[in-house]
Design an enzyme around this catalytic site. Structure first.
Site, PDB file in Angstrom:
ATOM      1  N   THR A  27       0.838  -1.203   0.000  1.00 28.80           N
ATOM      2  CA  THR A  27       0.000   0.000   0.000  1.00 28.80           C
ATOM      3  C   THR A  27       0.868   1.246   0.000  1.00 28.80           C
ATOM      4  OG1 THR A  27      -1.906  -1.029   0.997  1.00 28.80           O
ATOM      5  CG2 THR A  27      -1.599   1.308   1.481  1.00 28.80           C
ATOM      6  N   ALA A  58      -3.034  -3.145  -2.154  1.00 25.76           N
ATOM      7  CA  ALA A  58      -4.427  -3.502  -1.920  1.00 25.76           C
ATOM      8  C   ALA A  58      -5.333  -2.429  -2.520  1.00 25.76           C
ATOM      9  CB  ALA A  58      -4.664  -3.637  -0.423  1.00 25.76           C
ATOM     10  N   HIS A 173      -7.510 -10.329  -0.971  1.00 24.69           N
ATOM     11  CA  HIS A 173      -6.820 -10.027   0.294  1.00 24.69           C
ATOM     12  C   HIS A 173      -7.632 -10.620   1.450  1.00 24.69           C
ATOM     13  CE1 HIS A 173      -4.303  -8.285   3.201  1.00 24.69           C
ATOM     14  NE2 HIS A 173      -4.242  -7.046   2.774  1.00 24.69           N
ATOM     15  N   GLY A 174      -7.230 -11.819   1.855  1.00 26.33           N
ATOM     16  CA  GLY A 174      -7.922 -12.479   2.972  1.00 26.33           C
ATOM     17  C   GLY A 174      -7.065 -12.453   4.223  1.00 26.33           C
ATOM     18  N   ASN A 176      -4.151 -10.270   7.121  1.00 28.52           N
ATOM     19  CA  ASN A 176      -3.801  -9.036   7.845  1.00 28.52           C
ATOM     20  C   ASN A 176      -4.949  -8.347   8.582  1.00 28.52           C
ATOM     21  OD1 ASN A 176      -1.368  -9.658   6.706  1.00 28.52           O
ATOM     22  ND2 ASN A 176      -1.229  -7.871   5.370  1.00 28.52           N
ATOM     23  N   TYR A 178      -8.113  -7.815   7.808  1.00 27.70           N
ATOM     24  CA  TYR A 178      -9.163  -7.081   7.094  1.00 27.70           C
ATOM     25  C   TYR A 178     -10.417  -7.957   6.951  1.00 27.70           C
ATOM     26  CZ  TYR A 178      -5.376  -3.813   6.542  1.00 27.70           C
ATOM     27  OH  TYR A 178      -4.351  -2.938   6.818  1.00 27.70           O
ATOM     28  N   ASN A 233      -4.021  -5.992  13.412  1.00 28.09           N
ATOM     29  CA  ASN A 233      -5.433  -5.584  13.512  1.00 28.09           C
ATOM     30  C   ASN A 233      -6.312  -6.635  14.189  1.00 28.09           C
ATOM     31  OD1 ASN A 233      -5.189  -3.102  12.034  1.00 28.09           O
ATOM     32  ND2 ASN A 233      -5.210  -4.271  10.123  1.00 28.09           N
ATOM     33  N   ARG A 316       9.357  -4.816   1.169  1.00 30.16           N
ATOM     34  CA  ARG A 316      10.106  -3.581   1.387  1.00 30.16           C
ATOM     35  C   ARG A 316      11.340  -3.429   0.496  1.00 30.16           C
ATOM     36  NH1 ARG A 316       9.250  -4.637   7.693  1.00 30.16           N
ATOM     37  NH2 ARG A 316       9.277  -6.732   6.762  1.00 30.16           N
TER      38      ARG A 316
HETATM   39  C1  LIG Z   1       4.437  -0.120   3.370  1.00 37.53           C
HETATM   40  C2  LIG Z   1       3.805  -1.472   3.352  1.00 37.53           C
HETATM   41  C3  LIG Z   1       2.565  -1.629   2.760  1.00 37.53           C
HETATM   42  C4  LIG Z   1       1.961  -2.895   2.713  1.00 37.53           C
HETATM   43  N1  LIG Z   1       0.754  -3.036   2.071  1.00 37.53           N
HETATM   44  C5  LIG Z   1       0.200  -4.257   1.941  1.00 37.53           C
HETATM   45  C6  LIG Z   1      -0.984  -4.430   1.177  1.00 37.53           C
HETATM   46  O1  LIG Z   1      -1.523  -3.503   0.567  1.00 37.53           O
HETATM   47  N2  LIG Z   1      -1.514  -5.679   1.129  1.00 37.53           N
HETATM   48  C7  LIG Z   1      -0.931  -6.742   1.758  1.00 37.53           C
HETATM   49  O2  LIG Z   1      -1.450  -7.853   1.690  1.00 37.53           O
HETATM   50  N3  LIG Z   1       0.214  -6.594   2.465  1.00 37.53           N
HETATM   51  C8  LIG Z   1       0.804  -5.399   2.549  1.00 37.53           C
HETATM   52  N4  LIG Z   1       2.000  -5.265   3.203  1.00 37.53           N
HETATM   53  C9  LIG Z   1       2.733  -6.471   3.651  1.00 37.53           C
HETATM   54  C10 LIG Z   1       3.710  -6.935   2.567  1.00 37.53           C
HETATM   55  O3  LIG Z   1       3.009  -7.469   1.451  1.00 37.53           O
HETATM   56  C11 LIG Z   1       4.685  -8.017   3.085  1.00 37.53           C
HETATM   57  O4  LIG Z   1       3.967  -9.120   3.576  1.00 37.53           O
HETATM   58  C12 LIG Z   1       5.593  -7.498   4.205  1.00 37.53           C
HETATM   59  O5  LIG Z   1       6.144  -6.248   3.862  1.00 37.53           O
HETATM   60  C13 LIG Z   1       6.723  -8.492   4.515  1.00 37.53           C
HETATM   61  O6  LIG Z   1       7.573  -8.670   3.408  1.00 37.53           O
HETATM   62  P1  LIG Z   1       9.036  -7.935   3.332  1.00 37.53           P
HETATM   63  O7  LIG Z   1       9.746  -8.289   4.594  1.00 37.53           O
HETATM   64  O8  LIG Z   1       9.690  -8.508   2.114  1.00 37.53           O
HETATM   65  O9  LIG Z   1       8.787  -6.470   3.252  1.00 37.53           O
HETATM   66  C14 LIG Z   1       2.610  -4.013   3.289  1.00 37.53           C
HETATM   67  C15 LIG Z   1       3.853  -3.835   3.900  1.00 37.53           C
HETATM   68  C16 LIG Z   1       4.458  -2.593   3.926  1.00 37.53           C
HETATM   69  C17 LIG Z   1       5.821  -2.445   4.544  1.00 37.53           C
END
Ligand SMILES: Cc1cc2nc3c(=O)[nH]c(=O)nc-3n(C[C@H](O)[C@H](O)[C@H](O)COP(=O)(O)O)c2cc1C
Length: 346
Positions: A27, A58, A173-174, A176, A178, A233, A316
């Protein structure tokens, strides 16, 4: 040491990925005020088209799914047209892209849409909207059967809109904490009707959404993200495991494009799952699994070699390195991610 990441991977006969590295959904809150993706968003994804598959940030299926400012939607023609620019830009670079379909449920805020917040039960999530700290989360309205039927229809319509926008598929998106995840966990689902109490009932909404989308766009274009371990959440409950023990084999029957774990750090352990969410899912779900969560290319490649999952999603580091895949291939130094990078789309 990361060679397996560069193997092609067939999700199914109609979708072949050029490598096993996925860009995780991230996001960014950069859509315009009509929640339309901009040219800058198209450029941002096009730069990352070397990934085997991009999963978008998302994207809300309808107005009352919104819980954060300027998150894109997939319910107006302007939004569909905005996404067409994104998918074309990615396809022009030889990439593939799925839209992540989102409804935040009780993590929504009426500030954004001016009507009731809908959730499985009238139990508020504690806290305030990130980036808009003046907005305190509200006690949601427990969705009626009519509300649920409409939500399922709206998920399916958003999936059809995604295909119209040129996406190669959708990830529901099931995860985190939500809306869909709220049905799957006891802390947020205290219903006593067909959607509560038993594992089959608590899985019903998720499966109805999956089935409605499959019948609209096909199983080969439909994927799902889940978080059996509640960590965001939501509070976990020992009884949640039985829900996922039921859900995972049901999902296996659906022949999805893939199942994706929703977690920030794969090393997190959950007592009630007997360890990591990834190990628990691997044991209970035999089809294509996407792992994620604080992996480097090396640790992710090792996890694939050890058969912990099939594909690696990177979050990230992809924000910090648009050319992540090329850097891994050429063993170049990665730029380290920092939260300040979220202020700008690069
Ligand atoms: C800034 C940010 C935004 C994220 N937005 C979403 C999202 O929109 N939908 C989702 O399922 N996970 C989201 N996540 C989780 C990531 O998809 C991912 O699971 C998480 O960053 C761990 O992976 P990484 O260690 O490679 O960053 C977000 C994470 C971060 C840091």
């Amino acid at each position: 040491m990361t060679d397996n990441l560069f193997q092609e991977f067939e999700l199914n006969p109609s979708i072949k990925l050029k490598n096993r590295i996925l860009m995780a959904p991230l996001t960014r809150c950069m859509a315009d005020d009509d929640l339309v993706p901009t040219q800058a968003i198209a450029d941002y994804y096009a730069k990352r088209a070397d990934a085997g598959l991009i999963i978008t940030e998302a994207t809300i299926i309808r107005p009352d799914g919104q819980g954060y400012p300027n998150t894109p939607g997939l319910f107006t023609s302007a939004q569909i047209e905005g996404w067409q620019k994104v998918t074309q830009a990615v396809h022009n670079q030889g990439g593939k892209i799925f839209a992540q379909l989102w409804h935040t449920g009780r993590v929504a805020h009426p500030h954004f849409f001016g009507s009731d917040v809908l959730a499985p039960s009238a139990i508020a999530v504690e806290g305030r909207v990130p980036r808009m700290r003046e907005l305190v989360y509200q006690t949601p309205k427990a969705a009626t059967q009519k509300d649920i039927d409409q939500l399922v229809k709206d998920y399916a319509q958003a999936a059809a809109n995604a295909i119209d926008a040129g996406f190669d598929g959708v990830e529901i998106h099931g995860a985190n904490g939500y809306l869909i995840d709220q049905f799957l966990h006891h802390a947020s689902n205290q219903r006593d009707d067909d959607y509560g109490v038993t594992p089959a009932n608590m899985s019903r909404f998720a499966l109805e959404v999956v089935d409605a989308i499959i019948s609209r766009i096909g199983h080969e274009k439909t994927a799902l993200r889940v978080s059996p371990g509640a960590y965001f959440n939501l509070e976990g409950d020992v009884k949640d495991k039985a829900v996922f023990d039921y859900l995972l084999p049901e999902l296996e029957k659906r022949d999805l494009a893939f199942l994706h774990i929703g977690i920030f750090d794969d090393a997190m352990e959950f007592d009630y799952l007997g360890g990591r969410a990834s190990s628990y899912i691997r044991k209970n779900y035999k089809k294509t699994l996407v792992g994620v969560g604080s992996f480097s290319a090396e640790t992710g490649s090792k996890a694939i070699a050890e058969d912990k999952f099939d594909l690696l999603a990177i979050g990230r580091p992809f924000i910090a390195n648009p050319d992540y895949v090329e850097k891994i291939r050429s063993k170049a130094q990665l730029t380290e991610y920092s939260d300040e990078m979220l202020a700008k789309l690069v």
